[in-house]
Design an enzyme around this catalytic site. Structure first.
Site, mmCIF file in Angstrom:
data_model
loop_
_atom_site.group_PDB
_atom_site.id
_atom_site.type_symbol
_atom_site.label_atom_id
_atom_site.label_comp_id
_atom_site.label_asym_id
_atom_site.label_seq_id
_atom_site.Cartn_x
_atom_site.Cartn_y
_atom_site.Cartn_z
ATOM 1 N N GLY A 125 0.821 -1.222 0.000
ATOM 2 C CA GLY A 125 0.000 0.000 0.000
ATOM 3 C C GLY A 125 0.843 1.255 0.000
ATOM 4 C CE LYS A 196 -1.268 -6.609 -0.113
ATOM 5 N NZ LYS A 196 -1.888 -6.201 1.163
ATOM 6 N N GLY A 294 -5.740 1.609 2.106
ATOM 7 C CA GLY A 294 -6.525 2.826 2.315
ATOM 8 C C GLY A 294 -6.397 3.777 1.139
HETATM 9 N N1 LIG Z 1 -8.239 -0.453 -1.305
HETATM 10 C C1 LIG Z 1 -6.982 -0.465 -0.898
HETATM 11 O O1 LIG Z 1 -6.655 0.017 0.182
HETATM 12 C C2 LIG Z 1 -5.911 -1.051 -1.772
HETATM 13 C C3 LIG Z 1 -4.575 -1.082 -1.314
HETATM 14 C C4 LIG Z 1 -3.570 -1.593 -2.146
HETATM 15 C C5 LIG Z 1 -3.910 -2.088 -3.389
HETATM 16 N N2 LIG Z 1 -5.235 -2.069 -3.790
HETATM 17 C C6 LIG Z 1 -5.540 -2.601 -5.120
HETATM 18 O O2 LIG Z 1 -6.032 -1.529 -5.901
HETATM 19 C C7 LIG Z 1 -6.982 -2.023 -6.843
HETATM 20 C C8 LIG Z 1 -8.298 -1.254 -6.689
HETATM 21 O O3 LIG Z 1 -8.797 -1.457 -5.380
HETATM 22 P P1 LIG Z 1 -10.016 -0.581 -4.820
HETATM 23 O O4 LIG Z 1 -10.071 -0.895 -3.357
HETATM 24 O O5 LIG Z 1 -9.898 0.818 -5.244
HETATM 25 O O6 LIG Z 1 -11.245 -1.289 -5.558
HETATM 26 P P2 LIG Z 1 -12.748 -0.767 -5.652
HETATM 27 O O7 LIG Z 1 -13.009 0.265 -4.620
HETATM 28 O O8 LIG Z 1 -13.600 -1.980 -5.684
HETATM 29 O O9 LIG Z 1 -12.805 -0.046 -7.067
HETATM 30 C C9 LIG Z 1 -12.721 -0.756 -8.277
HETATM 31 C C10 LIG Z 1 -13.016 0.208 -9.413
HETATM 32 O O10 LIG Z 1 -12.829 -0.478 -10.627
HETATM 33 C C11 LIG Z 1 -13.942 -0.262 -11.490
HETATM 34 N N3 LIG Z 1 -14.072 -1.432 -12.334
HETATM 35 C C12 LIG Z 1 -14.237 -2.725 -11.964
HETATM 36 N N4 LIG Z 1 -14.267 -3.525 -13.045
HETATM 37 C C13 LIG Z 1 -14.141 -2.707 -14.124
HETATM 38 C C14 LIG Z 1 -14.115 -2.921 -15.527
HETATM 39 N N5 LIG Z 1 -14.228 -4.156 -16.031
HETATM 40 N N6 LIG Z 1 -13.932 -1.862 -16.335
HETATM 41 C C15 LIG Z 1 -13.813 -0.616 -15.829
HETATM 42 N N7 LIG Z 1 -13.840 -0.343 -14.512
HETATM 43 C C16 LIG Z 1 -14.007 -1.390 -13.675
HETATM 44 C C17 LIG Z 1 -15.110 -0.067 -10.568
HETATM 45 O O11 LIG Z 1 -16.103 0.665 -11.269
HETATM 46 P P3 LIG Z 1 -17.476 1.142 -10.541
HETATM 47 O O12 LIG Z 1 -17.019 2.166 -9.537
HETATM 48 O O13 LIG Z 1 -18.263 1.734 -11.634
HETATM 49 O O14 LIG Z 1 -18.044 -0.094 -9.925
HETATM 50 C C18 LIG Z 1 -14.448 0.727 -9.431
HETATM 51 O O15 LIG Z 1 -14.441 2.091 -9.726
HETATM 52 C C19 LIG Z 1 -7.069 -3.515 -6.583
HETATM 53 O O16 LIG Z 1 -6.177 -4.208 -7.417
HETATM 54 C C20 LIG Z 1 -6.614 -3.655 -5.148
HETATM 55 O O17 LIG Z 1 -6.088 -4.917 -4.848
HETATM 56 C C21 LIG Z 1 -6.219 -1.579 -3.021
#
Ligand SMILES: NC(=O)c1ccc[n+]([C@@H]2O[C@H](COP(=O)([O-])OP(=O)(O)OC[C@H]3O[C@@H](n4cnc5c(N)ncnc54)[C@H](OP(=O)(O)O)[C@@H]3O)[C@@H](O)[C@H]2O)c1
Length: 418
Positions: A125, A196, A294
């Site tokens: 992260g 990871k 986050g």
């Molecule tokens: N959250 C964290 O703290 C964190 C930390 C480190 C790494 N990550 C990584 O970062 C990435 C995103 O995580 P997140 O927590 O931000 O996920 P999230 O809140 O679920 O957001 C996913 C986004 O992707 C969009 N999406 C999903 N499928 C799609 C498609 N086929 N075409 C276009 N857009 C699409 C969704 O659209 P809609 O909004 O329209 O549904 C949403 O805006 C992941 O790989 C996760 O492992 C996250």
């Protein structure tokens, strides 16, 4: 030079943080953002002409230089990035699952097209770990990593420890507070940490580690009694992502709970904080810790990667050579049965004379030394709770010990970090 023109796919937690962080940035322009559902309420106000539900407007857009993938999962993320690279885009991603499962193909494809793939946010992260390993630690031979890479499980274990609560009760509370997903499997069974450590070990050891060879156990079987006992003995229980490599390239990479001595800094990394302990030569050991997830911590790493590309874009034909990942050598996997560990064993035994001696004999017959064995009183049902900590021995042998303790109940078998 003009601004670096980026397209983002995904405007969820991380995407929104990246969008907010880049507002007012002089070197980057967000050209398009693709989402799944255009009608979804957002925490950011994005101009209507920028947002689309057609990913092709990002990945095939001739005016975009860098595609930032923030959707998660393997499909369609891989196909999007493949198309983006073939259309001449550099890549920034936070997608740990994609890197662990198809990172090799992605990096090879990027190299073929002379594009970079940066992924700082995918490992810890907000904690910078890839850039330090690839640059300022490049002169080191890293041979060991012990890390806490999942905030949800660390939160649950910390709460179990501080409140004496059960796994099930803390999980419910964590879900209510939004620290754990409705389906927590990816976190509590160790998949997230395994993704990871697969990529982290590959980068640190400069040898490809395959996710299929990463042993994995989650935290669901940890009992509050183990927490209390570990504390009494001078340990904390943590979900440790561990990677060690010997001089012959044998890589032992795994994720499982461990008793960690209170003398070890990792024992004091609590709640959602993450930490990575790296050991190697000539550095010795260092610990990097901070927020492992986050909106803003993750955006910090994603934006750092975007700005690294912005700093070199258009100035060189071969960008960011130190950040590239083109290791051709594979690590030799070590099977968990062949690993050597110390063990904590919690046993409930019939309260008979000689039971401790019997446990000692079973271990001694396999050349396993015990560093401590303790029994506290006798329960009303005339059983005794016995806790054993072994010296280092082979996993295969400790499993045989557990088999041979058939007159007793082995409540827990947890490895002890050295
Ligand atoms: N959250 C964290 O703290 C964190 C930390 C480190 C790494 N990550 C990584 O970062 C990435 C995103 O995580 P997140 O927590 O931000 O996920 P999230 O809140 O679920 O957001 C996913 C986004 O992707 C969009 N999406 C999903 N499928 C799609 C498609 N086929 N075409 C276009 N857009 C699409 C969704 O659209 P809609 O909004 O329209 O549904 C949403 O805006 C992941 O790989 C996760 O492992 C996250």
């Amino acid at each position: 030079m003009g601004k670096l023109r980026i397209g983002i796919i995904g405007l969820g937690t991380v995407g929104s943080g990246v969008y907010k962080t880049l507002q007012g940035n002089d070197s980057v322009e967000i050209v398009k953002i693709a989402v799944k559902n255009l009608n979804k309420p957002r925490s950011v106000n994005v101009p209507a002409d920028i947002i689309t539900d057609n990913p092709d407007e990002v990945i095939k857009n001739p005016s975009i230089d860098v595609v930032v993938e923030l959707i998660g999962g393997v499909n369609p993320a891989y196909e999007y990035l493949e198309t983006a690279i073939k259309n001449g885009k550099h890549i920034v991603t936070a997608n740990k699952e994609l890197l662990a499962k198809r990172g090799e193909e992605l990096f090879n494809l990027a190299e073929e097209y002379n594009k970079v793939v940066l992924y700082e946010a995918a490992i810890a992260g907000g904690i910078p770990i890839i850039m330090p390993i690839k640059t300022i630690l490049a002169g080191n031979k890293i041979n060991k990593i012990h890390a806490i890479l999942n905030g949800t499980t660390n939160y649950i274990l910390t709460k179990m420890d501080t409140e004496g609560a059960s796994y099930e009760d803390v999980l419910k509370e964590a879900q209510a507070l939004g620290y754990a997903e409705t389906d927590p499997t990816g976190d509590v069974e160790g998949f997230d940490a395994a993704y990871k450590i697969t990529t982290l070990a590959t980068i640190a050891f400069k040898k490809r580690v395959k996710i299929e060879n990463v042993y994995r156990e989650g935290i669901t079987k940890i009992r509050k009694e183990d927490m209390a006992k570990a504390n009494e003995l001078g340990f904390k229980i943590k979900l440790i992502a561990s990677a060690e490599i010997d001089d012959n390239g044998n890589a032992d990479v795994r994720v499982h709970p461990m008793l960690v001595s209170k003398d070890n800094m990792l024992a004091h990394i609590d709640y959602v904080t993450n930490a990575v302990l790296i050991s190697g030569h000539p550095i010795g050991s260092i610990v990097l810790s901070g927020p492992g997830a986050g909106e803003f911590p993750t955006a910090s790493s994603v934006v750092g990667d975007i700005l690294a590309i912005a700093a070199e874009f258009g100035k060189t034909d071969y960008m960011l050579p130190m950040m590239r990942c083109n290791h051709t050598q594979k690590a030799n996997p070590v099977k968990i049965e062949d690993t050597y560990n110390k063990y904590y064993i919690s046993i409930t035994a019939p309260n008979a004379i000689g039971v401790i001696a019997k446990i000692g004999t079973i271990c001694a017959n396999k050349n396993i030394s015990l560093s401590s064995i303790l029994q506290k009183g006798v329960s009303e049902d005339n059983t005794a709770d016995i806790t054993v900590i072994t010296e280092t021995c082979q996993e295969k042998l400790i499993r045989e010990v557990v088999e041979e303790l058939k007159d007793c109940t082995v409540n827990s078998l947890i490895r002890v970090a050295s």
